[in-house]
Design an enzyme around this catalytic site. Structure first.
Site, PDB file in Angstrom:
ATOM      1  N   ARG A  10       5.558 -13.334 -29.790  1.00 52.09           N
ATOM      2  CA  ARG A  10       4.381 -13.853 -29.113  1.00 52.09           C
ATOM      3  C   ARG A  10       3.933 -12.835 -28.074  1.00 52.09           C
ATOM      4  O   ARG A  10       4.690 -11.958 -27.663  1.00 52.09           O
ATOM      5  CB  ARG A  10       4.698 -15.190 -28.452  1.00 52.09           C
ATOM      6  CG  ARG A  10       5.028 -16.315 -29.424  1.00 52.09           C
ATOM      7  CD  ARG A  10       5.531 -17.543 -28.682  1.00 52.09           C
ATOM      8  NE  ARG A  10       4.550 -18.014 -27.713  1.00 52.09           N
ATOM      9  CZ  ARG A  10       4.844 -18.770 -26.663  1.00 52.09           C
ATOM     10  NH1 ARG A  10       6.094 -19.113 -26.411  1.00 52.09           N
ATOM     11  NH2 ARG A  10       3.886 -19.172 -25.842  1.00 52.09           N
ATOM     12  N   LYS A  79      15.242 -22.543 -27.879  1.00 54.69           N
ATOM     13  CA  LYS A  79      14.930 -23.959 -27.643  1.00 54.69           C
ATOM     14  C   LYS A  79      13.613 -24.371 -28.299  1.00 54.69           C
ATOM     15  O   LYS A  79      13.342 -25.559 -28.442  1.00 54.69           O
ATOM     16  CB  LYS A  79      14.903 -24.266 -26.152  1.00 54.69           C
ATOM     17  CG  LYS A  79      13.755 -23.677 -25.368  1.00 54.69           C
ATOM     18  CD  LYS A  79      13.795 -24.138 -23.916  1.00 54.69           C
ATOM     19  CE  LYS A  79      12.637 -23.582 -23.110  1.00 54.69           C
ATOM     20  NZ  LYS A  79      12.660 -24.043 -21.705  1.00 54.69           N
ATOM     21  N   ASP A  80      12.771 -23.392 -28.704  1.00 50.78           N
ATOM     22  CA  ASP A  80      11.509 -23.717 -29.373  1.00 50.78           C
ATOM     23  C   ASP A  80      11.676 -23.951 -30.873  1.00 50.78           C
ATOM     24  O   ASP A  80      10.749 -24.443 -31.528  1.00 50.78           O
ATOM     25  CB  ASP A  80      10.494 -22.581 -29.180  1.00 50.78           C
ATOM     26  CG  ASP A  80      10.020 -22.445 -27.746  1.00 50.78           C
ATOM     27  OD1 ASP A  80      10.119 -23.439 -26.992  1.00 50.78           O
ATOM     28  OD2 ASP A  80       9.560 -21.351 -27.376  1.00 50.78           O
ATOM     29  N   THR A 123       5.759 -29.268 -13.813  1.00 51.18           N
ATOM     30  CA  THR A 123       6.640 -28.762 -14.861  1.00 51.18           C
ATOM     31  C   THR A 123       6.053 -29.126 -16.207  1.00 51.18           C
ATOM     32  O   THR A 123       5.307 -30.109 -16.328  1.00 51.18           O
ATOM     33  CB  THR A 123       8.063 -29.315 -14.724  1.00 51.18           C
ATOM     34  OG1 THR A 123       8.896 -28.705 -15.731  1.00 51.18           O
ATOM     35  CG2 THR A 123       8.102 -30.816 -14.890  1.00 51.18           C
ATOM     36  N   LEU A 126       8.894 -32.651 -20.721  1.00 54.35           N
ATOM     37  CA  LEU A 126       9.142 -34.079 -20.531  1.00 54.35           C
ATOM     38  C   LEU A 126      10.576 -34.315 -20.067  1.00 54.35           C
ATOM     39  O   LEU A 126      10.841 -35.214 -19.262  1.00 54.35           O
ATOM     40  CB  LEU A 126       8.873 -34.831 -21.836  1.00 54.35           C
ATOM     41  CG  LEU A 126       8.906 -36.356 -21.784  1.00 54.35           C
ATOM     42  CD1 LEU A 126       7.915 -36.892 -20.778  1.00 54.35           C
ATOM     43  CD2 LEU A 126       8.640 -36.941 -23.172  1.00 54.35           C
ATOM     44  N   ARG A 127      11.516 -33.503 -20.536  1.00 55.89           N
ATOM     45  CA  ARG A 127      12.912 -33.610 -20.103  1.00 55.89           C
ATOM     46  C   ARG A 127      13.030 -33.425 -18.590  1.00 55.89           C
ATOM     47  O   ARG A 127      13.739 -34.172 -17.911  1.00 55.89           O
ATOM     48  CB  ARG A 127      13.755 -32.540 -20.827  1.00 55.89           C
ATOM     49  CG  ARG A 127      15.156 -32.339 -20.249  1.00 55.89           C
ATOM     50  CD  ARG A 127      15.797 -31.082 -20.823  1.00 55.89           C
ATOM     51  NE  ARG A 127      15.047 -29.883 -20.500  1.00 55.89           N
ATOM     52  CZ  ARG A 127      15.157 -29.194 -19.372  1.00 55.89           C
ATOM     53  NH1 ARG A 127      15.988 -29.609 -18.426  1.00 55.89           N
ATOM     54  NH2 ARG A 127      14.434 -28.114 -19.167  1.00 55.89           N
ATOM     55  N   ARG A 128      12.336 -32.420 -18.041  1.00 57.81           N
ATOM     56  CA  ARG A 128      12.394 -32.194 -16.593  1.00 57.81           C
ATOM     57  C   ARG A 128      11.675 -33.309 -15.840  1.00 57.81           C
ATOM     58  O   ARG A 128      12.140 -33.766 -14.797  1.00 57.81           O
ATOM     59  CB  ARG A 128      11.764 -30.835 -16.246  1.00 57.81           C
ATOM     60  CG  ARG A 128      12.514 -29.640 -16.790  1.00 57.81           C
ATOM     61  CD  ARG A 128      11.927 -28.341 -16.247  1.00 57.81           C
ATOM     62  NE  ARG A 128      12.527 -27.179 -16.893  1.00 57.81           N
ATOM     63  CZ  ARG A 128      11.863 -26.305 -17.628  1.00 57.81           C
ATOM     64  NH1 ARG A 128      10.553 -26.440 -17.809  1.00 57.81           N
ATOM     65  NH2 ARG A 128      12.484 -25.277 -18.175  1.00 57.81           N
ATOM     66  N   ARG A 145       0.905 -26.579 -17.969  1.00 54.84           N
ATOM     67  CA  ARG A 145       1.080 -25.612 -19.042  1.00 54.84           C
ATOM     68  C   ARG A 145       0.737 -24.242 -18.491  1.00 54.84           C
ATOM     69  O   ARG A 145       0.209 -24.098 -17.404  1.00 54.84           O
ATOM     70  CB  ARG A 145       0.144 -25.922 -20.224  1.00 54.84           C
ATOM     71  CG  ARG A 145       0.625 -26.991 -21.194  1.00 54.84           C
ATOM     72  CD  ARG A 145       1.770 -26.552 -22.087  1.00 54.84           C
ATOM     73  NE  ARG A 145       1.534 -25.301 -22.769  1.00 54.84           N
ATOM     74  CZ  ARG A 145       0.873 -25.150 -23.926  1.00 54.84           C
ATOM     75  NH1 ARG A 145       0.344 -26.200 -24.515  1.00 54.84           N
ATOM     76  NH2 ARG A 145       0.742 -23.972 -24.487  1.00 54.84           N
ATOM     77  N   GLY A 146       0.999 -23.221 -19.311  1.00 58.83           N
ATOM     78  CA  GLY A 146       0.641 -21.866 -18.919  1.00 58.83           C
ATOM     79  C   GLY A 146       1.853 -20.955 -18.869  1.00 58.83           C
ATOM     80  O   GLY A 146       2.999 -21.397 -18.942  1.00 58.83           O
ATOM     81  N   VAL A 148       4.440 -17.981 -17.208  1.00 59.71           N
ATOM     82  CA  VAL A 148       5.233 -18.027 -15.977  1.00 59.71           C
ATOM     83  C   VAL A 148       4.393 -17.651 -14.764  1.00 59.71           C
ATOM     84  O   VAL A 148       4.430 -18.328 -13.724  1.00 59.71           O
ATOM     85  CB  VAL A 148       6.463 -17.110 -16.105  1.00 59.71           C
ATOM     86  CG1 VAL A 148       7.194 -17.013 -14.761  1.00 59.71           C
ATOM     87  CG2 VAL A 148       7.412 -17.631 -17.181  1.00 59.71           C
ATOM     88  N   ARG A 151       2.065 -20.416 -13.629  1.00 63.50           N
ATOM     89  CA  ARG A 151       2.790 -21.528 -13.003  1.00 63.50           C
ATOM     90  C   ARG A 151       3.208 -21.161 -11.577  1.00 63.50           C
ATOM     91  O   ARG A 151       3.083 -21.982 -10.664  1.00 63.50           O
ATOM     92  CB  ARG A 151       4.016 -21.896 -13.844  1.00 63.50           C
ATOM     93  CG  ARG A 151       3.659 -22.439 -15.222  1.00 63.50           C
ATOM     94  CD  ARG A 151       4.872 -22.925 -15.971  1.00 63.50           C
ATOM     95  NE  ARG A 151       4.554 -23.188 -17.374  1.00 63.50           N
ATOM     96  CZ  ARG A 151       5.225 -24.018 -18.156  1.00 63.50           C
ATOM     97  NH1 ARG A 151       6.249 -24.687 -17.679  1.00 63.50           N
ATOM     98  NH2 ARG A 151       4.875 -24.190 -19.412  1.00 63.50           N
ATOM     99  N   CYS A 240      12.119 -30.661 -29.931  1.00 61.28           N
ATOM    100  CA  CYS A 240      12.461 -29.800 -28.796  1.00 61.28           C
ATOM    101  C   CYS A 240      11.720 -30.190 -27.525  1.00 61.28           C
ATOM    102  O   CYS A 240      12.060 -29.722 -26.440  1.00 61.28           O
ATOM    103  CB  CYS A 240      12.175 -28.339 -29.146  1.00 61.28           C
ATOM    104  SG  CYS A 240      10.469 -28.003 -29.617  1.00 61.28           S
TER     105      CYS A 240
END
Length: 322
Positions: A10, A79-80, A123, A126-128, A145-146, A148, A151, A240
């Site tokens: 990416r 993790k993706d 963040t 959803l986990r966080r 979103r976005g 690093v 953010r 994920c």
């Protein structure tokens, strides 16, 4: 062998950085030149929340390019990756994993406990979000979103509109930005996502020469930890982006190395929080993950993942299986 390997990645700064690290490692270990090939994914084109975009949104275009032969290998944030394997493709290496914990970047150098009630924390996971709610700190949590940099700018930039963000520590480390971290979050507070901090180096399964060449990058402890965490995720049949957390650590036991796996399923509003742990040998990594997931399901994880009713605010269920 003189032709450079085409490594698909990416185009974000983080993706380019981690792919660059892998490219350098390949060249250092094998002498083979590597060139980066940017591939735009559906996740890069959309600003919608990740959980709405679906599983594999950041990897499908890379895998299509691999299958078509326009690239030779791809580097993914592990993790993706969907837990189901892709036909004809093979994860040839899991390089040494970065620190998988989450990190807080807050105004005024504050820690999570120092944020006042009503502080706005951003963040994308959803986990966080679920775990921040479960802490009962009365924070206002907002999905973002976005990349690093964008953010961080929402906390540290001239137009900052947030009190803090929570991001993966590994991403900041790969970008050389750990200086902005105000707290690395203890997994007891914020359990990481399955495979967070790990990379997957993928190629075509029938390219036996490349499979053999890439094997030199594989780090057995990192692979075992990821296998355990992803087996838990797969057994729960969760994607994920689901509110599922898992963290496997390898340590020396009485009879050799052991895996200590912690797993959690948290309702999005934080009202239910089911946590369990399990230990075993690295050779049994997948079975450890499956068994821990089965225990979580017995305690009602399926109702949380199905967004069904909760047992009331503040309810937590804890347990441990050896």
């Amino acid at each position: 062998m003189s032709t450079p390997l085409r490594l698909g990645t990416r185009g974000s700064a983080l993706a380019m950085a981690q792919s660059g690290h892998v490219a350098e490692a390949i060249t250092a270990a094998t002498g083979r030149a590597v060139e980066l090939v940017e591939v735009v994914t559906a996740g890069d084109r959309s600003s919608a929340p990740v959980q709405r975009l679906g599983v594999g949104v950041f990897v499908s275009a890379l895998r299509d390019a691999l299958t078509a032969g326009t690239i030779d290998l791809a580097v993914h944030s592990y993790k993706d990756l969907p837990t189901a394997g892709a036909s004809g493709l093979h994860v040839a290496a899991v390089p040494p994993r970065q620190d998988p914990r989450d990190a807080l970047v807050a105004t005024g150098g504050r820690t999570l406990a120092e944020l006042p009630p009503g502080a706005v924390v951003g963040t994308g996971a959803l986990r966080r979000i679920a775990q921040l709610h479960a802490l009962g700190l009365h924070l206002e949590v907002t999905p973002i979103r976005g990349n690093v940099d964008s953010r961080l700018a929402r906390v540290l930039g001239p137009d900052a509109d947030l009190d803090a963000v929570v991001v993966a520590r590994a991403g900041l480390a790969r970008l050389g930005r750990t200086d902005v971290i105000t707290e690395t979050l203890d997994p007891m507070l914020m359990l990481p996502a399955p495979a967070q901090g790990a990379l997957a180096v993928e190629c075509r399964a029938d390219d036996s020469d490349l499979v053999e060449l890439l094997a030199v990058l594989d780090h057995a402890p990192s692979r075992a930890a990821v296998v355990a965490e992803r087996a838990l995720l797969a057994t729960l049949e969760a994607g994920c982006s689901a509110p599922v957390a898992a963290y496997a650590e390898l340590a020396e036991g009485e009879n050799g190395d052991e895996i200590y796996l912690r797993g959690a399923v948290i309702s999005p509003d934080g009202s239910r929080d089911i946590r369990l742990s399990r230990t075993g040998t690295p050779a049994d990594a997948a079975e450890i993950g499956k068994a821990l997931a089965a225990e979580l399901l017995e305690l009602g994880a399926d109702s949380i993942l199905g967004h069904e009713g909760s047992t009331g605010p503040g309810t937590q269920q804890f347990g441990s299986t050896e």
